[in-house]
Design an enzyme around this catalytic site. Sequence first.
Site, mmCIF file in Angstrom:
data_model
loop_
_atom_site.group_PDB
_atom_site.id
_atom_site.type_symbol
_atom_site.label_atom_id
_atom_site.label_comp_id
_atom_site.label_asym_id
_atom_site.label_seq_id
_atom_site.Cartn_x
_atom_site.Cartn_y
_atom_site.Cartn_z
ATOM 1 N N ASN A 157 6.526 13.294 -3.363
ATOM 2 C CA ASN A 157 6.237 13.009 -4.784
ATOM 3 C C ASN A 157 4.924 13.613 -5.269
ATOM 4 O O ASN A 157 4.781 13.923 -6.440
ATOM 5 C CB ASN A 157 6.318 11.498 -5.074
ATOM 6 C CG ASN A 157 5.321 10.687 -4.289
ATOM 7 O OD1 ASN A 157 4.764 11.155 -3.305
ATOM 8 N ND2 ASN A 157 5.098 9.459 -4.723
ATOM 9 N N GLU A 256 0.061 4.594 4.129
ATOM 10 C CA GLU A 256 0.110 4.448 2.657
ATOM 11 C C GLU A 256 1.579 4.307 2.315
ATOM 12 O O GLU A 256 2.316 5.289 2.289
ATOM 13 C CB GLU A 256 -0.493 5.680 1.978
ATOM 14 C CG GLU A 256 -1.965 5.911 2.264
ATOM 15 C CD GLU A 256 -2.877 4.954 1.522
ATOM 16 O OE1 GLU A 256 -2.383 4.181 0.663
ATOM 17 O OE2 GLU A 256 -4.073 4.934 1.814
ATOM 18 N N CYS A 290 3.870 6.023 -6.061
ATOM 19 C CA CYS A 290 3.801 4.762 -5.307
ATOM 20 C C CYS A 290 3.080 3.688 -6.081
ATOM 21 O O CYS A 290 3.343 2.505 -5.886
ATOM 22 C CB CYS A 290 3.112 5.003 -3.980
ATOM 23 S SG CYS A 290 1.500 5.739 -4.203
ATOM 24 N N GLU A 464 -7.740 5.756 1.662
ATOM 25 C CA GLU A 464 -7.973 7.198 1.505
ATOM 26 C C GLU A 464 -8.866 7.408 0.290
ATOM 27 O O GLU A 464 -8.798 6.627 -0.669
ATOM 28 C CB GLU A 464 -6.641 7.929 1.329
ATOM 29 C CG GLU A 464 -5.797 7.877 2.608
ATOM 30 C CD GLU A 464 -4.515 8.690 2.521
ATOM 31 O OE1 GLU A 464 -4.000 8.900 1.405
ATOM 32 O OE2 GLU A 464 -4.025 9.091 3.586
#
Length: 484
Positions: A157, A256, A290, A464
Amino acid sequence: MTLIKSLLIDGTAAALVGGRWRTGSKSFPVTNPATGELLAQVADLGADDARDAVAAAHAAWGSWKAVPAKQRAAILRAWFERIHEHADELAELMTLEQGKPLAEARGEVTYGASFIEFFAEEAKRMSGETLPTHASDKRLLVLREPVGVVAAITPWNFPMAMITRKCAPAIAAGCTVVIKPAEATPLTALALAKLAGEAGMPDGVINVVTASLPAAVGDVLTTDPRVRKVSFTGSTPVGKKLLAQCAGTVKKVSMELGGNAPFIVFDDADLDAAVSGAIASKYRNAGQTCVCTNRFLVQDGIYDAFIEALAEKVKALSVGDGREPGTLVGPLINQAAVDKVQRHVDDAVAKGGRLLCGGHSHALGHSFYVPTVIADATPEMSVASEETFGPLAPVFRFQDEEEAIAMANDTPFGLAAYFYARDYRRIWRVMEGLEYGMVGVNEGLISTEVAPFGGIKESGLGREGSHHGLEDFTELKYVCVGGL
Ligand code: NAD
């Protein structure tokens, strides 16, 4: 396009192992989701290639970690500049293989490159500690060292940003990486690796293993003892599987994973701001992010005004090929993604949901879907508990703050949450009550390289971006010097 052509060897886009471009004996097609057109055949590598890549990364690690931080920073900075020189081509490549509108792809180039710029700077600030001693003949030090070979497994994505968000801090810290990009979007990964080489990245520091069947490569990356960290971004089921596989060699992991983001609108919210935030948070990348809103929770007093204003804006979103000027919503990644959205829509409508717009595939065909709003959503619907990952906005109703927080937290996920309100006391209470790794207050877009990105509960482990993102690629070594 020229960038794709530059990746081809004998007609196949080659993977990168130890500084050498490798085509292997098999290839797989990468197609444009907006047209179905073949973009390129890509090297289809397997377990042996993955082992070669790990060996190359391991060999390169010995010298890379010894390169002074200032020099590592300079190479990262040169990579950042090279990406900016090729920003238009990279954006077009992402639109071609992923489908997102060109303006969003340009935004991703800027966002993705920002991690390289940021971590080039952070590389120089990776400091250890000296500790006050507990005995006069001893001195105590804490060294911060790179963890070693990192496997970066990334989704489709955000074909660029998910790679740079992992690789830039890893490389800055003195690690070397093996990237396993998503099978739908490997071309962006290869283009990034090529630009890194041109920027002076030594052979073996970045390796890219492309594969149509991820498990064989994934098995090597999660079990080879030379890989010391696996950094994964993708779905929660795959993340759980990889986490279990990493247990055998006790690797460090960053996960993640998926989300089920609530977007809460309180009666005292600024309606126009909430609707604009809703559009940005829900329909960017056709709902395939997400952190994108999965559930709108709207208070009774503002409910009717909100759904009317939202549906009006959603009907005006222009759907089309990402290369067409004015396109705001591109295609979904593939037919399976369309089927999932349709399943959620049909289930919601069957359980009493009121379709305000959309609800079906787009006349353009391929994997285009009409942006959809469903009112009167209830907790029994699949959209309440599953991540849709598409342009569907279900709108739930609540009465008071306590109910809103309970509904928002009623999920195993905990990635991002959003809310719109004006009362400052409520803002503090709700912000503290939400069990999420990231919260947007009167804001629908929250990602930036300077802040820690990540989730809690089944949305993941680790962070991150920001200095926390660098620390995740390091180990602490305590040294006690005695006999003084
Ligand atoms: P996915 O889990 O299907 O795939 C992600 C990556 O894992 C791909 O590269 C895939 O090839 C690889 N993979 C799949 N099975 C594997 C295996 N057995 N071994 C090794 N690798 C394997 O996810 P996706 O469909 O590509 O991405 C969408 C999902 O990613 C959504 O759930 C979304 O929420 C999540 N996501 C999370 C974040 C975040 O930062 N939390 C960011 C982007 C996407």
